[in-house]
Design an enzyme around this catalytic site. Structure first.
Site, short mmCIF file in Angstrom:
data_model
loop_
_atom_site.label_atom_id
_atom_site.label_comp_id
_atom_site.label_asym_id
_atom_site.label_seq_id
_atom_site.Cartn_x
_atom_site.Cartn_y
_atom_site.Cartn_z
CG ASP A 76 91.96 24.21 35.86
OD1 ASP A 76 90.92 24.65 36.40
OD2 ASP A 76 92.37 23.04 36.01
CG ASP A 79 88.04 23.47 37.75
OD1 ASP A 79 88.39 24.31 36.90
OD2 ASP A 79 88.85 22.81 38.43
CE1 TYR A 227 96.54 21.56 37.03
CE2 TYR A 227 94.83 22.72 38.25
CZ TYR A 227 95.25 22.03 37.13
OH TYR A 227 94.37 21.80 36.08
CD GLU A 469 88.44 18.40 34.34
OE1 GLU A 469 88.04 19.45 34.86
OE2 GLU A 469 88.96 17.47 35.00
#
Length: 497
Positions: A76, A79, A227, A469
């Site tokens: 995603d 990571d 999430y 990120e």
């Protein structure tokens, strides 16, 4: 975003740069790079035509502990976890971009479709068992305690699912939406694959609707705080039904939407759109039926969409959650602000196109916004991302000469397998995480979280993940935005003021 009353019109055209320094952007190049980013996020066995060559095969045994094949799909963000909820939303948005703007993508259309297919091939695997959706691969807590390349992963690849005893209507309905939207993408080029996607979408949506409940309650210690679905599963049920209606044209989904419009809260949280909240997207998507003269049945959704657009307009909106920075960036409180910038700009552009076809406009109190004015607002956000901002920095890695060099991304920040074939363990990667030097591998096309406060500041520091990120759901809406502006870069050509 741009509009109607003369003073507001001037405000929207305002730029931190004088006209003599105006930048001409290569939106086609930015589109290509925004797609190429997804190759850096690939999990599984990489194909022979992989272009980001610093990436190698990874996670080749995902699902084996459960006796299923869950290889493939996308990581995603920075990571090494495969989170099903944001991956499905990413797929839906990539597909919507192609459906509405594929004709503008030129030579990049096929690579955009390949990016979608990498996701849908995985989602088909994750939904192969009836009444089961595999929603995550990997222990996020263990993964986040490490800094290692996906090729070196030695953290648990635990598999998590939702089923009738552990419902997850939000993630299942979003998965159904993704499959349905993608079925439209492949309808002409691969009818068999398209039908497979649609049939699976129908089955997964039926499961989501029949066994209702949020996946955050079924898997609270797994998906939260990463999430967690705070807004509930109701919006995803409407969203899934809307995409199934668009893909299948079956009356049952039309009736489902109308019957559940109030019950599932179509008008709630209208200024939100992202992996966690679909309300604004639902209203814009369904409004096309009204604006194209196909279905007045959904007129209330068009009214909701108008209200949503009005919350975004500088000079008109007084919504407490929407602000604009001095440099012109749409700003919402919280981390990873660019996810809001790209998704909300995508809806502005999409709705402006629907309005254009209907010769319509948006009424915000006593002011009226034309389609071209909405496009100007969306374009201003895109241009900010590409470098028209107080720092003169492109927030897309590899676009222009001044862009983030220390992004929060494991694979990008650690020497590649080609440069350092020896295994780099969980804690050995810490030195790369803490290093002030630039990442050795350029994740071309990655758009980072960007400024997270109203001052337009950006530190380009790897540990500040909220700003540095990249994520798949930041990039997905850019397919449509960059596609449209690559074909229509000049506002004078829009002809719908």
């Amino acid at each position: 975003m741009a509009f109607w009353l003369f003073p507001l019109f001037l405000l929207l055209l305002a730029s931190p740069f004088p006209p003599s320094l105006a930048v001409i952007h290569d939106y086609g190049d930015a589109l290509h790079k925004s797609i190429l980013f997804f190759e850096g996020q690939r999990s599984g066995k990489l194909p022979a035509d992989q272009r980001l060559s610093w990436r190698r095969d990874s996670a080749l045994h995902d699902g084996s502990t459960e006796g299923v094949d869950l290889t493939g799909g996308y990581y995603d963000a920075g990571d090494n976890i495969k989170f099903g909820f944001p991956m499905a939303f990413t797929t839906t948005l990539m597909s919507w971009s192609i459906i509405d703007f594929g004709k503008n993508m030129g030579p990049h259309l096929e690579e955009a479709k390949r990016a979608v297919r990498w996701a849908t091939d995985y989602l088909l695997k994750a939904t192969a068992k009836p009444d089961v959706v595999y929603v995550q691969v990997g222990d996020a807590f263990r993964d986040h305690a490490c800094w290692e390349r996906p090729e070196d992963m030695d953290t648990p690849r635990t598999v998590y699912k939702v089923d009738p005893s552990h419902p997850g209507s939000d993630v299942a309905a979003e998965t159904a939406a993704a499959l349905a939207a993608a079925s439209i993408v492949f309808r002409s080029s691969d009818p068999g694959y398209s039908q497979l996607l649609l049939d699976r979408a129908v089955r997964v949506f039926e499961f989501a609707d029949r066994h209702r409940g949020p996946y955050s309650s079924s898997l609270p210690n797994v998906v939260c705080p990463f999430y967690c679905d705070v807004s509930g599963y109701q919006d995803e049920l409407l969203w899934g039904a809307a995409w199934l209606h668009k893909a299948s044209r079956r009356r049952e989904y039309r009736e489902y939407i109308k019957k559940n419009e109030v019950v599932l809260g179509a008008s709630e949280n209208a200024n939100e759109f992202g992996w966690e909240n679909k309300h604004a997207g639902i209203n814009v998507l369904i409004s096309k039926e009204v604006l194209m003269g196909k279905d007045e049945y959904f007129e209330s959704f068009r009214a909701n969409a108008d209200n949503f657009i009005c919350t975004l307009l500088p000079g008109i909106s007084n919504h407490p959650q929407i602000q604009y920075s001095p440099g012109g960036l749409l700003f919402k409180v919280g981390g990873s602000n660019m996810q809001h910038v790209t998704s909300l700009s995508f809806l502005l552009l999409t709705y402006s196109n629907y309005l254009s076809h209907a010769n319509g406009h948006v009424q915000c109190g006593t002011s009226a916004a034309s389609p071209a004015q909405l496009k100007r607002v969306a374009k201003r956000q895109v241009d900010y991302i590409l470098g028209e901002n107080p720092l003169g920095m492109s927030y897309m890695v590899g676009y222009g000469s001044h862009y983030p060099r220390r992004i929060h991304h494991r694979g990008s920040s650690i020497p590649s397998m080609g440069a350092h074939p020896a295994h780099i363990s969980c804690k050995q990667g810490t030195s790369y995480y803490m290093s002030p030097t630039a990442n050795p591998n350029v994740l071309i096309g990655a758009v980072v979280g960007g400024p997270t406060n109203i001052s337009d500041a950006f530190p380009d520091a790897r540990p500040i993940f909220q700003q540095s990120e990249p994520t798949t759901y930041i990039n997905a809406p850019l397919f449509g935005l960059m596609g449209y502006f690559s074909a229509h870069p000049n506002p004078s050509d829009w002809n719908d003021d």
